[in-house]
Design an enzyme around this catalytic site. Structure first.
Site, PDB file in Angstrom:
ATOM      1  N   LYS A 126     -10.879   9.727  -5.893  1.00 50.63           N
ATOM      2  CA  LYS A 126     -11.006   8.776  -4.771  1.00 50.63           C
ATOM      3  C   LYS A 126     -12.392   8.878  -4.154  1.00 50.63           C
ATOM      4  CE  LYS A 126      -8.503   6.507  -5.238  1.00 50.63           C
ATOM      5  NZ  LYS A 126      -7.477   6.451  -6.202  1.00 50.63           N
TER       6      LYS A 126
ATOM      7  N   TRP B 209       4.135 -13.361  -5.597  1.00 52.71           N
ATOM      8  CA  TRP B 209       3.746 -12.172  -6.346  1.00 52.71           C
ATOM      9  C   TRP B 209       5.059 -11.580  -6.795  1.00 52.71           C
ATOM     10  CZ3 TRP B 209       3.536  -6.811  -6.654  1.00 52.71           C
ATOM     11  CH2 TRP B 209       2.487  -6.319  -7.432  1.00 52.71           C
TER      12      TRP B 209
ATOM     13  N   ARG C 154      -3.009 -12.244  -1.472  1.00 52.70           N
ATOM     14  CA  ARG C 154      -1.845 -11.348  -1.489  1.00 52.70           C
ATOM     15  C   ARG C 154      -1.185 -11.274  -2.861  1.00 52.70           C
ATOM     16  NH1 ARG C 154       0.766 -11.027   3.907  1.00 52.70           N
ATOM     17  NH2 ARG C 154       2.663 -10.591   2.769  1.00 52.70           N
TER      18      ARG C 154
ATOM     19  N   CYS D  77       4.699 -11.610  -1.097  1.00 55.31           N
ATOM     20  CA  CYS D  77       4.403 -13.022  -1.273  1.00 55.31           C
ATOM     21  C   CYS D  77       3.863 -13.549   0.047  1.00 55.31           C
ATOM     22  CB  CYS D  77       5.655 -13.775  -1.644  1.00 55.31           C
ATOM     23  SG  CYS D  77       6.478 -13.091  -3.069  1.00 55.31           S
TER      24      CYS D  77
ATOM     25  N   ASN E  67       9.959 -14.308   1.507  1.00 53.31           N
ATOM     26  CA  ASN E  67       9.160 -13.121   1.230  1.00 53.31           C
ATOM     27  C   ASN E  67      10.046 -11.923   1.538  1.00 53.31           C
ATOM     28  OD1 ASN E  67       7.125 -11.203   1.001  1.00 53.31           O
ATOM     29  ND2 ASN E  67       6.377 -11.547   3.084  1.00 53.31           N
ATOM     30  N   GLY E  68      10.303 -11.081   0.564  1.00 53.07           N
ATOM     31  CA  GLY E  68      11.174  -9.931   0.780  1.00 53.07           C
ATOM     32  C   GLY E  68      12.076  -9.712  -0.427  1.00 53.07           C
TER      33      GLY E  68
ATOM     34  N   LYS F  94     -10.915  -3.500 -10.787  1.00 50.04           N
ATOM     35  CA  LYS F  94      -9.536  -3.176 -10.413  1.00 50.04           C
ATOM     36  C   LYS F  94      -8.667  -3.031 -11.653  1.00 50.04           C
ATOM     37  CE  LYS F  94      -6.110  -2.609  -7.569  1.00 50.04           C
ATOM     38  NZ  LYS F  94      -6.054  -1.205  -7.137  1.00 50.04           N
TER      39      LYS F  94
ATOM     40  N   GLU G 162     -15.133   7.527  -6.587  1.00 50.01           N
ATOM     41  CA  GLU G 162     -15.048   6.075  -6.792  1.00 50.01           C
ATOM     42  C   GLU G 162     -15.731   5.283  -5.693  1.00 50.01           C
ATOM     43  OE1 GLU G 162     -10.994   4.427  -8.625  1.00 50.01           O
ATOM     44  OE2 GLU G 162     -10.640   5.793  -6.956  1.00 50.01           O
TER      45      GLU G 162
ATOM     46  N   HIS H  68     -13.038  30.846 -13.362  1.00 49.05           N
ATOM     47  CA  HIS H  68     -13.497  30.806 -14.759  1.00 49.05           C
ATOM     48  C   HIS H  68     -14.747  29.943 -14.925  1.00 49.05           C
ATOM     49  CE1 HIS H  68      -9.982  33.018 -15.910  1.00 49.05           C
ATOM     50  NE2 HIS H  68      -9.196  32.118 -15.348  1.00 49.05           N
TER      51      HIS H  68
ATOM     52  N   GLU I 265      -6.937  13.706  -8.112  1.00 56.17           N
ATOM     53  CA  GLU I 265      -6.898  12.376  -7.495  1.00 56.17           C
ATOM     54  C   GLU I 265      -7.809  12.322  -6.263  1.00 56.17           C
ATOM     55  OE1 GLU I 265      -6.015   9.532  -8.323  1.00 56.17           O
ATOM     56  OE2 GLU I 265      -5.683   8.402  -6.479  1.00 56.17           O
TER      57      GLU I 265
HETATM   58  C1  G6P Z   1      -9.109   1.164 -13.268  1.00 56.99           C
HETATM   59  C2  G6P Z   1      -9.010   1.227 -11.755  1.00 56.99           C
HETATM   60  C3  G6P Z   1      -8.252   2.490 -11.329  1.00 56.99           C
HETATM   61  C4  G6P Z   1      -6.903   2.526 -12.002  1.00 56.99           C
HETATM   62  C5  G6P Z   1      -7.023   2.431 -13.526  1.00 56.99           C
HETATM   63  C6  G6P Z   1      -5.689   2.209 -14.184  1.00 56.99           C
HETATM   64  O1  G6P Z   1      -9.991   2.130 -13.729  1.00 56.99           O
HETATM   65  O2  G6P Z   1     -10.308   1.224 -11.161  1.00 56.99           O
HETATM   66  O3  G6P Z   1      -8.070   2.480  -9.920  1.00 56.99           O
HETATM   67  O4  G6P Z   1      -6.248   3.721 -11.667  1.00 56.99           O
HETATM   68  O5  G6P Z   1      -7.840   1.310 -13.887  1.00 56.99           O
HETATM   69  O6  G6P Z   1      -5.217   0.951 -13.813  1.00 56.99           O
HETATM   70  P1  G6P Z   1      -3.717   0.512 -13.950  1.00 56.99           P
HETATM   71  O7  G6P Z   1      -3.699  -0.924 -13.489  1.00 56.99           O
HETATM   72  O8  G6P Z   1      -3.342   0.640 -15.387  1.00 56.99           O
HETATM   73  O9  G6P Z   1      -2.897   1.401 -13.082  1.00 56.99           O
END
Ligand code: G6P
Length: 617
Positions: free
Chosen positions: A494, A76, A27, A2, A102-103, A612, A497, A513, A490
């Site tokens: 990354k 948040w 935030r 927060c 906050n905490g 996002k 993306e 394979h 992953e």
């Molecule tokens: C989107 C984002 C990814 C994320 C995925 C799942 O594609 O760009 O970074 O992993 O959604 O999102 P979530 O909020 O369900 O973890």
């Protein structure tokens, strides 16, 4: 997580607080509020909304709330949904003491029960509200003590609290001042002529002044319009150095990091600590997952688990599958949320379906959740955003407590998903016959993770040098086995993306394979080869690549210096339980992707074509 803000000084306008909250909105912003002391009317005006700061602004303007000492909060949510009641500021029984926090107060339930029995009335579901009532006890002397000043009442109240806090408090009966205190949640004082501000974040201070003083753990500060003083919990005066910030607002929001993604990567020791806090019962070798208590009996009788997620959350699920089957002895399957409904999954009331999602709003995951609900499965969430749709629709769940994630590429949410899955493995395992000795060992290793991630982050410069060397490559392979196979996926995700460079993640065993045909001197492979049960196999796969002239960057366990003679570049991670190693091996891959993208001039926090949170199917 927060944002908090306080102001005391020459101005008599609540818009100062609103402007500061707007700068904290990045935030997280599910709800917000402000409390303003008016010296003429001798009252405190409060307004809160479950929504954006702009709505708060409108309400304040209508009511004409004004004053020269104020505290504000942009929330948040962690404990309790994002409602007006749960929004800060909170107050005591007399609506005298107002507080923003906050905490996380870990022992708030015990304190709440004790104070409720004494007649204190609580109106929110938050952990924060107990602080107001604890302070009230000392400020009014209702606990049999004498009545203390606000500063002393805050100090004494904090003596009862376990957890983290950055707080700012005002009171009608001890007016024209703000009392602030810090323990493991950031807090700084902004110093200006005739006005002082307190904030969790430099972004809220920067338009008033660039002179700041960072508080340290245990500090209690008292701010008035003519100055401030700092003392510790034992009342000893403290001197803290004044610093000058040369940041603009945007830089301040990124905490001095060039991108949110990098900031979030570096927040991982803290976010992991927040995910673990209060959840390990080390001497019982058990995890305490309060959110699952209401369904504990059903959990005991489940026969199988399905994990659902998208993107990074799906990769976390794949690692969860290895954990659940190896340590909790429960059969597990993982699906892309988007595929689940189309393959007629065989699930029933003895199935636990676990939905992993940072945002809690991903449409595909919500679709899978509806399907699992329909079929009668026990639906559980591992979600970072409190009060989100997945949280509301599941039967129970565990929050990540990773804090808001702003960079589109998920980093700290991923490692927090992994640590929550590890806690869940411990919890499920111990309910299903895992020995105490094993439980204790896992608990011990989980507790070490925040510190271990720090040692990985220290290698940032080395990883940047490797990124510099390979930044021009057109295609990368990422390989791993067992727990680190999903980390290969992953790592590749990354890189794709945020750098738009082609990358493929695969199980190292699959290389021969087909994929091995891609290997040549221009296609680097990143091999995750920690010293574990599959190390020898990984070594053979690395040799196969080297024999075909492919460059190899290896991530291996500290001390494994022999591998350095075989591969082109090497990154070491500390030793930990095999099941937990992905939390450490993914960090170099996050940093590698970040640096390759940044060196290639990409818009790291907002990569092209991505969102996002994807709320369409
Ligand atoms: C989107 C984002 C990814 C994320 C995925 C799942 O594609 O760009 O970074 O992993 O959604 O999102 P979530 O909020 O369900 O973890």
């Amino acid at each position: 997580m927060c944002g908090i803000f306080g102001y005391v000084g020459k101005e008599n306008n609540s818009s100062i607080g609103i402007e500061a909250l707007k700068r904290l909105e990045y935030r997280g912003y599910d709800s917000c509020g402000i409390a303003v002391f008016n010296a003429v009317k001798k009252n405190i005006g409060v307004e809160k909304v479950a929504g954006r700061i702009s709505e708060l602004e409108k309400k304040i303007a209508v009511k004409g709330i004004k004053g020269s000492a104020m505290i504000g909060h942009s929330r948040w949510a962690t404990h309790g949904g994002p409602t007006v009641k749960n929004a800060h500021p909170h107050w005591d029984c007399h609506k005298d003491i107002h507080l923003v926090h906050n905490g996380i107060i870990e022992n708030y339930k015990q304190i709440k029960d004790r104070l409720s029995k004494k007649g204190h009335k609580f109106i929110s579901e938050t952990d924060t509200e107990v602080l107001c009532h604890l302070i009230e006890e000392y400020a009014t002397g209702s606990n049999g003590s004498k009545s203390y000043t606000l500063e002393e009442a805050v100090r004494r109240a904090l003596g009862h609290v376990r957890g983290t806090y950055g707080i700012a408090v005002i009171s009608k009966s001890d007016p024209n001042k703000i009392v602030a205190a810090r323990m493991s949640s950031p807090l700084l004082i902004g110093v200006n002529d005739g006005e002082y501000v307190i904030a969790s974040d430099p972004a809220a201070v920067i338009t008033h002044t660039n002179k700041v003083i960072y508080l340290e753990d245990g500090d209690i500060a008292v701010l008035t319009k003519s100055g401030f003083r700092i003392a510790d919990l034992n009342r000893a005066a403290q001197k803290r150095v004044e610093q000058e910030l040369d940041w603009d607002v945007e830089e301040a929001q990124k905490g001095g990091y060039p991108h949110f993604m990098l900031k979030e990567i570096f927040e991982q020791p803290e976010s992991l600590q927040n995910s673990i806090r209060g959840r390990l019962i080390q001497d019982e070798g058990m995890a305490r997952l309060g959110g699952l208590e209401p369904v504990k009996e059903r959990i005991k009788s489940i026969e199988r688990v399905n994990i659902l997620g998208c993107g990074t959350a799906y990769h976390a699920g794949l690692i969860g599958e290895y954990m659940f089957e190896e340590y909790a002895g429960v059969p597990c399957e993982v699906d892309f949320s988007a595929e689940f409904r189309y393959r007629k999954p065989i699930i029933d009331k003895n199935t636990a379906a676990i939905f992993v999602s940072q945002s809690g709003e991903t449409a595909d995951t919500l679709g899978a959740l509806r399907e699992a609900k329909e079929k009668g499965a026990l639906c559980l969430g591992i979600v970072n955003t409190v009060g989100s749709s997945i949280v509301r629709m599941t039967d129970a769940g565990v929050y990540n407590h990773a804090g808001p994630e702003i960079g589109v590429a998920s980093t700290k949410a991923f490692t927090s998903q992994l640590v929550v899955l590890a806690l869940l493995t411990l919890y499920l395992g111990r309910l299903r016959g895992m020995s105490y000795v094993l439980g204790e060992r896992i608990a011990k290793e989980i507790a070490k993770l925040p510190e271990l991630t720090k040692t990985v982050l220290k290698q940032d410069n080395h990883i940047k040098e490797i990124a510099e060397k390979y930044k021009g490559a057109k295609s990368f392979l990422f390989i791993g086995r067992k727990y680190n196979y999903p980390i290969a996926l992953e790592g590749a995700l990354k890189l794709k993306e945020i750098s738009y460079i082609h990358a493929e993640g695969l199980s190292a065993g699959e290389l021969k394979h087909g994929h091995i045909a891609l290997i040549d001197k221009n296609v680097p492979t990143i091999a995750i080869a920690t010293r574990d049960s599959v190390y020898e196999k990984m070594l053979s796969n690395i040799q196969e690549i080297k024999a075909r002239g492919g460059p190899v960057i290896a991530i291996t366990t500290k001390g494994n210096t022999k591998l350095a003679d075989i591969v082109d570049d090497i990154i070491y991670v500390p030793k930990n339980l095999e099941m937990l190693s992905p939390i450490l091996t993914v960090i170099p891959l996050q940093l590698f992707a970040y640096h390759v993208a940044a060196l290639n001039g990409r818009d790291v926090d907002k990569p092209r074509n991505l969102a996002k949170s994807v709320t369409v199917e």
